[in-house]
Scaffold this motif. Structure first.
Motif, PDB file in Angstrom:
ATOM      1  N   LEU A 112      -9.034   2.585  -1.597  1.00 19.46           N
ATOM      2  CA  LEU A 112      -7.711   2.026  -1.368  1.00 19.46           C
ATOM      3  C   LEU A 112      -7.004   2.850  -0.304  1.00 19.46           C
ATOM      4  O   LEU A 112      -6.689   4.015  -0.520  1.00 19.46           O
ATOM      5  CB  LEU A 112      -6.888   2.018  -2.657  1.00 19.46           C
ATOM      6  N   ALA A 165      -4.759  -1.722   2.505  1.00 22.11           N
ATOM      7  CA  ALA A 165      -5.065  -2.353   1.221  1.00 22.11           C
ATOM      8  C   ALA A 165      -4.214  -3.594   0.995  1.00 22.11           C
ATOM      9  O   ALA A 165      -2.997  -3.590   1.177  1.00 22.11           O
ATOM     10  CB  ALA A 165      -4.851  -1.366   0.079  1.00 22.11           C
ATOM     11  N   TRP A 185       2.741   1.968   1.438  1.00 24.75           N
ATOM     12  CA  TRP A 185       1.683   0.959   1.392  1.00 24.75           C
ATOM     13  C   TRP A 185       2.093  -0.182   2.321  1.00 24.75           C
ATOM     14  O   TRP A 185       2.937  -1.006   1.979  1.00 24.75           O
ATOM     15  CB  TRP A 185       1.468   0.479  -0.044  1.00 24.75           C
ATOM     16  N   ASP A 204      -7.835  -6.324  -2.611  1.00 24.68           N
ATOM     17  CA  ASP A 204      -8.279  -4.949  -2.855  1.00 24.68           C
ATOM     18  C   ASP A 204      -7.744  -4.428  -4.189  1.00 24.68           C
ATOM     19  O   ASP A 204      -8.437  -3.704  -4.902  1.00 24.68           O
ATOM     20  CB  ASP A 204      -7.782  -4.023  -1.734  1.00 24.68           C
TER      21      ASP A 204
END
Length: 264
Positions: free
Chosen positions: A81, A86, A107, A161
């Motif tokens: 990840l 991701a 992220w 993912d």
């Protein structure tokens, strides 16, 4: 002999769409009146979101684990990840709090939250627009039913993912509805998760209604392999403070990580 499924939970109003529509209608109205009020963050009393973010961090340090003992050894990080790439799907996203926290934590890949309540999605979109962080506006939200929605309509060609669930399996488990096979609808939940994940992808599920052992039974043992080729296998757990009562150790919530692996 295959391990038997856990006993089903007694049905509750929390397992009905009407309950969640009413809740998110109220929270949307409140947020519209005062944008600082963003609704309920589930499992906030256990600091679940911060624990999940820490677990997912590529720089995670297990040295300060709350439960580092023989029963709960240190966890390896989830597989492959990378925050910049991701793809992440949040099932039953509610007000979008977990996805907003992930975006704030760096992220930056494709983040999608889905919920079967349109009022939930309206609330999440409204919160994204009201926040000062422009990056949050790139978090996507859609009305979609995890048990009945068309998977290609929301899934990348090779699958996600990371698939997240923070209380959604709990709510589904409280429904009295049955599927076309006559099963309580939570029994087919893991099969849908398998279809959503890429091979090697991970599923992170948080529950206050099921123990770690029961979650493993539902997803690792009772979920049939997808086309006989892939299955869910436990890959780790999130540590929470534990307590002891009557000589038995426990914790108020559980978060387990499962990987989609090829059947050997």
């Amino acid at each position: 002999m295959a391990e038997s499924k856990p006993a089903h939970l007694e049905p509750s109003k929390l397992g009905t769409k009407a309950y969640w529509d009413a809740l998110y209608t109220t929270e949307l109205t409140t947020h519209t009146s005062d944008p600082s009020l963003e609704g309920t963050v589930w499992f906030d009393d256990s600091d679940a979101e911060a624990k999940i973010l820490s677990y997912l961090s590529p720089n995670r340090d297990d040295s300060d684990s709350d439960n580092e003992d023989d029963d709960h050894p240190p966890n390896p990080p989830p597989h492959d990840l990378t925050p910049s790439t991701a793809s992440i799907l949040d099932l039953g996203c509610g007000n979008g709090s977990l996805l907003f926290s992930l975006r704030d934590d760096g992220w930056s890949g494709h983040l999608l939250g889905v919920d079967y309540s349109p009022h939930s999605i309206s609330l999440a979109k409204s919160i994204a627009q009201s926040r000062e962080n422009e990056n949050l506006k790139s978090v996507e939200f859609k009305v979609w039913d995890v048990l009945n929605g068309d998977i290609p309509s929301i899934s990348p060609p090779t699958g996600w993912d990371l698939v997240l669930d923070k209380g959604t399996f709990d709510a589904v488990s409280l429904s009295s509805e049955t599927d076309s096979l006559g099963r309580r609808i939570n029994e087919g939940y893991g099969e849908r998760v398998l279809q959503l994940l890429k091979t090697g992808g991970v599923f992170l599920v948080t529950s206050c209604n099921w123990t770690e052992t029961e979650l493993r039974t539902w997803f690792e043992t009772s979920t049939a392999p997808n086309d006989g080729k892939t299955k869910l296998k436990m890959a780790g757990r999130v540590d929470y403070p534990s307590f002891s009562f009557g000589g038995v150790k426990g914790q108020t919530i559980s978060t387990l990580c499962f990987e989609k692996v090829v059947v050997e």
